[in-house]
Design an enzyme around this catalytic site. Structure first.
Site, PDB file in Angstrom:
ATOM      1  N   SER A  72      42.814  34.112  51.431  1.00 45.06           N
ATOM      2  CA  SER A  72      42.266  33.986  50.081  1.00 45.06           C
ATOM      3  C   SER A  72      40.976  33.182  50.026  1.00 45.06           C
ATOM      4  O   SER A  72      40.270  33.215  49.021  1.00 45.06           O
ATOM      5  CB  SER A  72      43.303  33.357  49.148  1.00 45.06           C
ATOM      6  OG  SER A  72      43.845  32.180  49.727  1.00 45.06           O
ATOM      7  N   LYS A  73      40.683  32.426  51.067  1.00 42.49           N
ATOM      8  CA  LYS A  73      39.413  31.689  51.211  1.00 42.49           C
ATOM      9  C   LYS A  73      39.085  30.864  49.975  1.00 42.49           C
ATOM     10  O   LYS A  73      37.950  30.854  49.495  1.00 42.49           O
ATOM     11  CB  LYS A  73      38.275  32.649  51.542  1.00 42.49           C
ATOM     12  CG  LYS A  73      38.484  33.442  52.830  1.00 42.49           C
ATOM     13  CD  LYS A  73      37.305  34.358  53.115  1.00 42.49           C
ATOM     14  CE  LYS A  73      37.494  35.133  54.403  1.00 42.49           C
ATOM     15  NZ  LYS A  73      38.539  36.180  54.285  1.00 42.49           N
ATOM     16  N   ARG A  74      40.055  30.109  49.477  1.00 39.34           N
ATOM     17  CA  ARG A  74      39.841  29.319  48.274  1.00 39.34           C
ATOM     18  C   ARG A  74      38.980  28.088  48.580  1.00 39.34           C
ATOM     19  O   ARG A  74      39.014  27.540  49.681  1.00 39.34           O
ATOM     20  CB  ARG A  74      41.167  28.861  47.685  1.00 39.34           C
ATOM     21  CG  ARG A  74      42.172  29.977  47.382  1.00 39.34           C
ATOM     22  CD  ARG A  74      41.632  31.022  46.426  1.00 39.34           C
ATOM     23  NE  ARG A  74      42.688  31.910  45.959  1.00 39.34           N
ATOM     24  CZ  ARG A  74      42.489  33.075  45.396  1.00 39.34           C
ATOM     25  NH1 ARG A  74      41.256  33.528  45.225  1.00 39.34           N
ATOM     26  NH2 ARG A  74      43.495  33.825  44.990  1.00 39.34           N
TER      27      ARG A  74
END
Length: 259
Positions: free
Chosen positions: A90-92
């Site tokens: 998700s590469k938050r």
């Protein structure tokens, strides 16, 4: 509950594999909406589980379907065998209270075993994910895309920015639950990161992006079963026979680390 990285190590030992399969449905290739995307991915899981040590659904490919996509992702998550950990790609990256909400969503609501995060907002941002000692957190370090060098190679006191990210992750690794994302399209950078750190590496970019599997494994492997997770998405997901594709990748890796 054992930690993500311990579960990953167990899966690697059991299967003599380093393969992580991405679950990234594209509507143009899988018509029928979210329900059909879920059915497609569940079938892929059934055909590849024997050779796969981790599954990696990318949030964007499920978010594009709207609310139906989240329900479909939950169904896909539930279909994955319990011995195989699931990495939420998700590469938050955001301020602390927002990251805490993202982390609760990924780990508590959705039951994901690991996730990817961005380092741009610094240590207090990443720390909200790192508070979960039983979950894995992979910090973007040197990515596989062509534009990676735009920022990640900026000189900071004689060292590129991606090396500073290694330092940041090392400093936050009190629970031994952090790793780094370094793309297979940059084998020299994999080697440089490995020379600096023993943190586990998630290596995307093999397959459709053209990353070299053998170079990546040789540069990243350090004897720790969690040290080198090779992520392949389109080249397995859309193969004529995903099971054969997954077995082929597993067999290419096996002699490099399991003689």
């Amino acid at each position: 509950m054992s930690s993500y990285f311990d579960r990953l190590r167990a899966a690697v030992r059991a299967k003599n594999s380093l393969l992580c399969v991405g679950l990234d449905p594209e509507p143009a290739r899988i018509p029928g909406g979210a329900a059909q995307a879920a059915a497609f991915c569940i079938e892929v899981i059934a055909r590849t589980a024997e050779f796969t040590v981790c599954y990696k659904p990318n949030a964007a490919f499920w978010e594009q379907y709207g609310p139906d996509g989240w329900q479909a992702l939950a169904e896909v998550r539930a279909s994955i065998p319990s011995e195989i950990p699931v990495l939420f790609d998700s590469k938050r990256g955001d301020v602390g209270n927002t990251m805490a909400a993202y982390a609760r969503g990924a780990f508590e609501s959705m039951g994901m075993d690991a996730a990817t995060v961005q380092p741009y907002m610094g240590s207090d941002s990443i720390a909200e994910y790192a508070k979960y000692p039983d979950r894995g957190i992979y910090v973007l370090c040197r990515t596989s895309n062509p534009g990676a060098a735009d920022l990640q190679h900026l000189d900071l006191g004689g060292r590129p920015l991606y090396e500073r990210v290694v330092d940041l992750a090392e400093g936050l690794n009190q629970h031994a639950n952090l790793g780094l994302v370094v793309g297979a399209t940059a084998p020299a950078e994999i080697e440089a990161v490995r020379a600096m750190s023993a943190l586990p590496l998630l290596i995307p970019g093999v397959g459709a992006q053209g990353g070299d599997l053998e170079e990546s494994v040789r540069a990243a492997w350090n004897g720790d079963e969690a040290s080198c997770l090779i992520a392949v998405s389109r080249a397995v997901l859309y193969a004529p026979d995903p099971g054969i594709a997954a077995r082929t990748y597993r067999d290419q890796m096996r002699p490099l680390v399991f003689p």
